[in-house]
Design a protein around this motif. Structure first.
Motif, PDB file in Angstrom:
ATOM      1  N   ARG A   1      -0.395   8.350  -0.229  1.00  0.00           N
ATOM      2  CA  ARG A   1      -1.381   8.620  -1.283  1.00  0.00           C
ATOM      3  C   ARG A   1      -2.767   8.100  -0.907  1.00  0.00           C
ATOM      4  O   ARG A   1      -3.662   8.066  -1.746  1.00  0.00           O
ATOM      5  CB  ARG A   1      -0.933   7.990  -2.606  1.00  0.00           C
ATOM      6  CG  ARG A   1       0.394   8.534  -3.123  1.00  0.00           C
ATOM      7  CD  ARG A   1       0.831   7.817  -4.385  1.00  0.00           C
ATOM      8  NE  ARG A   1       2.102   8.321  -4.880  1.00  0.00           N
ATOM      9  CZ  ARG A   1       2.240   9.340  -5.710  1.00  0.00           C
ATOM     10  NH1 ARG A   1       1.168   9.983  -6.141  1.00  0.00           N
ATOM     11  NH2 ARG A   1       3.439   9.715  -6.113  1.00  0.00           N
ATOM     12  N   GLY A   2      -2.903   7.638   0.340  1.00  0.00           N
ATOM     13  CA  GLY A   2      -4.205   7.146   0.783  1.00  0.00           C
ATOM     14  C   GLY A   2      -4.583   5.807   0.210  1.00  0.00           C
ATOM     15  O   GLY A   2      -5.772   5.461   0.149  1.00  0.00           O
ATOM     16  N   ALA A   3      -3.595   5.009  -0.208  1.00  0.00           N
ATOM     17  CA  ALA A   3      -3.858   3.681  -0.775  1.00  0.00           C
ATOM     18  C   ALA A   3      -3.524   2.631   0.271  1.00  0.00           C
ATOM     19  O   ALA A   3      -2.343   2.428   0.580  1.00  0.00           O
ATOM     20  CB  ALA A   3      -3.026   3.459  -2.032  1.00  0.00           C
ATOM     21  N   PRO A   4      -4.523   1.987   0.844  1.00  0.00           N
ATOM     22  CA  PRO A   4      -4.251   0.992   1.893  1.00  0.00           C
ATOM     23  C   PRO A   4      -3.665  -0.290   1.311  1.00  0.00           C
ATOM     24  O   PRO A   4      -3.778  -0.558   0.112  1.00  0.00           O
ATOM     25  CB  PRO A   4      -5.634   0.729   2.495  1.00  0.00           C
ATOM     26  CG  PRO A   4      -6.579   0.975   1.367  1.00  0.00           C
ATOM     27  CD  PRO A   4      -5.964   2.103   0.563  1.00  0.00           C
ATOM     28  N   ALA A   5      -3.037  -1.051   2.189  1.00  0.00           N
ATOM     29  CA  ALA A   5      -2.516  -2.349   1.776  1.00  0.00           C
ATOM     30  C   ALA A   5      -3.678  -3.290   1.464  1.00  0.00           C
ATOM     31  O   ALA A   5      -4.759  -3.200   2.057  1.00  0.00           O
ATOM     32  CB  ALA A   5      -1.634  -2.933   2.870  1.00  0.00           C
ATOM     33  N   LEU A   6      -3.447  -4.194   0.543  1.00  0.00           N
ATOM     34  CA  LEU A   6      -4.491  -5.137   0.154  1.00  0.00           C
ATOM     35  C   LEU A   6      -4.743  -6.159   1.253  1.00  0.00           C
ATOM     36  O   LEU A   6      -3.823  -6.589   1.950  1.00  0.00           O
ATOM     37  CB  LEU A   6      -4.095  -5.879  -1.120  1.00  0.00           C
ATOM     38  CG  LEU A   6      -4.048  -5.077  -2.419  1.00  0.00           C
ATOM     39  CD1 LEU A   6      -3.628  -5.991  -3.564  1.00  0.00           C
ATOM     40  CD2 LEU A   6      -5.393  -4.447  -2.720  1.00  0.00           C
ATOM     41  N   GLU A   7      -6.006  -6.552   1.395  1.00  0.00           N
ATOM     42  CA  GLU A   7      -6.370  -7.657   2.269  1.00  0.00           C
ATOM     43  C   GLU A   7      -6.788  -8.876   1.460  1.00  0.00           C
ATOM     44  O   GLU A   7      -6.611 -10.007   1.885  1.00  0.00           O
ATOM     45  CB  GLU A   7      -7.499  -7.253   3.220  1.00  0.00           C
ATOM     46  CG  GLU A   7      -7.092  -6.194   4.231  1.00  0.00           C
ATOM     47  CD  GLU A   7      -8.197  -5.883   5.215  1.00  0.00           C
ATOM     48  OE1 GLU A   7      -9.279  -6.494   5.102  1.00  0.00           O
ATOM     49  OE2 GLU A   7      -7.983  -5.029   6.085  1.00  0.00           O
TER      50      GLU A   7
ATOM     51  N   GLY B   1       0.822  -1.193   0.000  1.00  0.00           N
ATOM     52  CA  GLY B   1       0.000   0.000   0.000  1.00  0.00           C
ATOM     53  C   GLY B   1       0.859   1.247   0.000  1.00  0.00           C
ATOM     54  O   GLY B   1       2.097   1.191   0.007  1.00  0.00           O
ATOM     55  N   ASP B   2       0.225   2.409  -0.010  1.00  0.00           N
ATOM     56  CA  ASP B   2       0.941   3.693   0.003  1.00  0.00           C
ATOM     57  C   ASP B   2       0.115   4.682   0.818  1.00  0.00           C
ATOM     58  O   ASP B   2      -0.802   5.319   0.306  1.00  0.00           O
ATOM     59  CB  ASP B   2       1.152   4.186  -1.428  1.00  0.00           C
ATOM     60  CG  ASP B   2       2.051   5.422  -1.487  1.00  0.00           C
ATOM     61  OD1 ASP B   2       2.318   6.013  -0.422  1.00  0.00           O
ATOM     62  OD2 ASP B   2       2.492   5.784  -2.595  1.00  0.00           O
ATOM     63  N   THR B   3       0.454   4.784   2.109  1.00  0.00           N
ATOM     64  CA  THR B   3      -0.333   5.659   2.995  1.00  0.00           C
ATOM     65  C   THR B   3      -0.197   7.128   2.610  1.00  0.00           C
ATOM     66  O   THR B   3      -1.106   7.928   2.858  1.00  0.00           O
ATOM     67  CB  THR B   3       0.120   5.469   4.447  1.00  0.00           C
ATOM     68  OG1 THR B   3       1.542   5.692   4.535  1.00  0.00           O
ATOM     69  CG2 THR B   3      -0.185   4.058   4.926  1.00  0.00           C
TER      70      THR B   3
END
Length: 362
Positions: free
Chosen positions: A16-22, A12-14
């Motif tokens: 840019r507001g992109a959470p890690a995948l679950e 993910g990329d915090t």
């Protein structure tokens, strides 16, 4: 898609507001293709999957690699949902014409629909691999199915024949897992162009399986099975062109189960096992167990068929359990439940006296 892109998605990329995948679903309408040696992994440096589920929605996995190339998929829970439509056509020298190895490593491998999906109750979802000389499925916990579908493992596609479709050849499948099973009412058909080996991985199988009525068909040139196959009140068919061998660690558990319904208990029947060799022999190791028994219900049926002249040896040295207990009401008369049966058709039978004694004991 390569491993670097996969790792970016998993982290993910915090900023840019992109959470890690679950969870991750990969959908390919015709095929998922691997070129040369490649890796698709969701494991961290400690060998733990960063994903809860990896879902593959595709009718086929194709390979385009040389004999020493390996396509590797590593994850925690792999779900291959398949597709009702046909796989992609094979292009000369392209994906589906390789000779490498497909290696799938997971904690759990499941054939069927993924989570939070509307299952098609009438659909029959096909899956296939092509362009791999060897396919290895390794699951540390179990391999299972939750719907009706199939898996076809071949290396090469041949000519098209009207009314029959494409001819296929080659492709060996090795399954390594402590437990091969299916969910209630599932139907799983696995067909292999070459040899099929189903082995345990050394882990103890302590998981209780209660799902009733699963069906599993294993068909190949030859079959060697040396692990636990658990299908309570289900059906298991092993069909081979050549030999079928049940190793000492084979445990075919199709016995009935006790089912709780509120404050009541009901009892299911013993399932059925069919062993069929068209041109070879059928052998069961002394440590192997086939359990078709039932409590307060009828036992199941073991059918072994090997009638080819010059072969046709049926040698069952292990335990066969098909006993029953209890009575049912037949119009006011209590009648004992029927015990299981054995139907053996071959050219030569192993030690019949010892087999008959084991059958009586079971």
């Amino acid at each position: 898609l390569d491993q670097q892109v996969m790792e970016r998605l998993l982290r993910g990329d915090t900023s840019r507001g992109a959470p890690a995948l679950e969870s991750l679903g990969l959908t390919a309408g015709q095929s998922l293709n691997f070129f040369g040696s490649s890796t698709l992994s969701t494991l961290d440096s400690n060998g733990k999957s960063l994903l809860d589920k990896l879902v593959l929605s595709t009718p086929a996995i194709y390979g385009a690699g040389n004999a020493d190339d390996v396509a590797l998929i590593q994850t925690g829970n792999l779900i291959w949902s398949g597709a009702p439509n046909a796989a992609a056509p094979v292009i000369a020298q392209g994906a589906g014409t390789g000779s490498g190895t497909l290696q799938v490593q997971a904690r759990r491998i499941e054939f069927g629909h993924g989570p939070d999906t509307q299952a098609d109750s009438l659909g029959d979802y096909g899956r296939s691999t092509l362009g791999f000389a060897n396919v290895n499925l390794t699951a540390s916990e179990r391999i299972t199915a939750n719907h009706k579908g199939s898996l076809a493992v071949y290396q090469a596609r041949g000519a098209y024949e009207a009314g029959k479709g494409y001819a296929h050849s080659g492709g060996n499948l090795t399954i390594s897992t402590p437990l091969l099973t299916g969910e209630a009412g599932s139907v799983n058909r696995i067909t292999v162009g070459g040899d099929l080996r189903v082995n345990g991985n050394g882990a103890a199988n302590g998981v209780a399986v209660q799902a009733l009525g699963g069906e599993l068909l294993l068909a190949a040139r030859s079959i060697g099975l040396d692990t636990a196959v658990v299908l309570p009140s289900g059906k298991l068919t092993l069909s081979a062109e050549q030999d079928i061998h049940l190793g000492d660690a084979a445990r075919l558990d199709l016995a009935g189960r006790t089912v709780g319904l509120l404050d009541e208990k009901q009892y299911s029947w013993g399932g059925d096992v069919t062993l069929q060799s068209r041109h070879g022999n059928i052998r069961q190791g002394a440590g192997a167990v086939i359990d078709l028994s039932a409590h307060n219900n009828q036992g199941g049926l073991l059918k072994a068929v090997a009638v080819e002249a010059g072969a046709g040896v049926i040698d069952l040295q292990g335990r066969i359990l098909a006993g029953s207990s209890g009575y049912y009401d037949a119009g006011g008369t209590l009648v004992p439940y029927k015990a299981g049966g054995v139907d053996i058709r071959g050219q030569y039978l192993g030690d019949f006296v010892a087999l008959n004694q084991r059958l009586n004991d079971g």
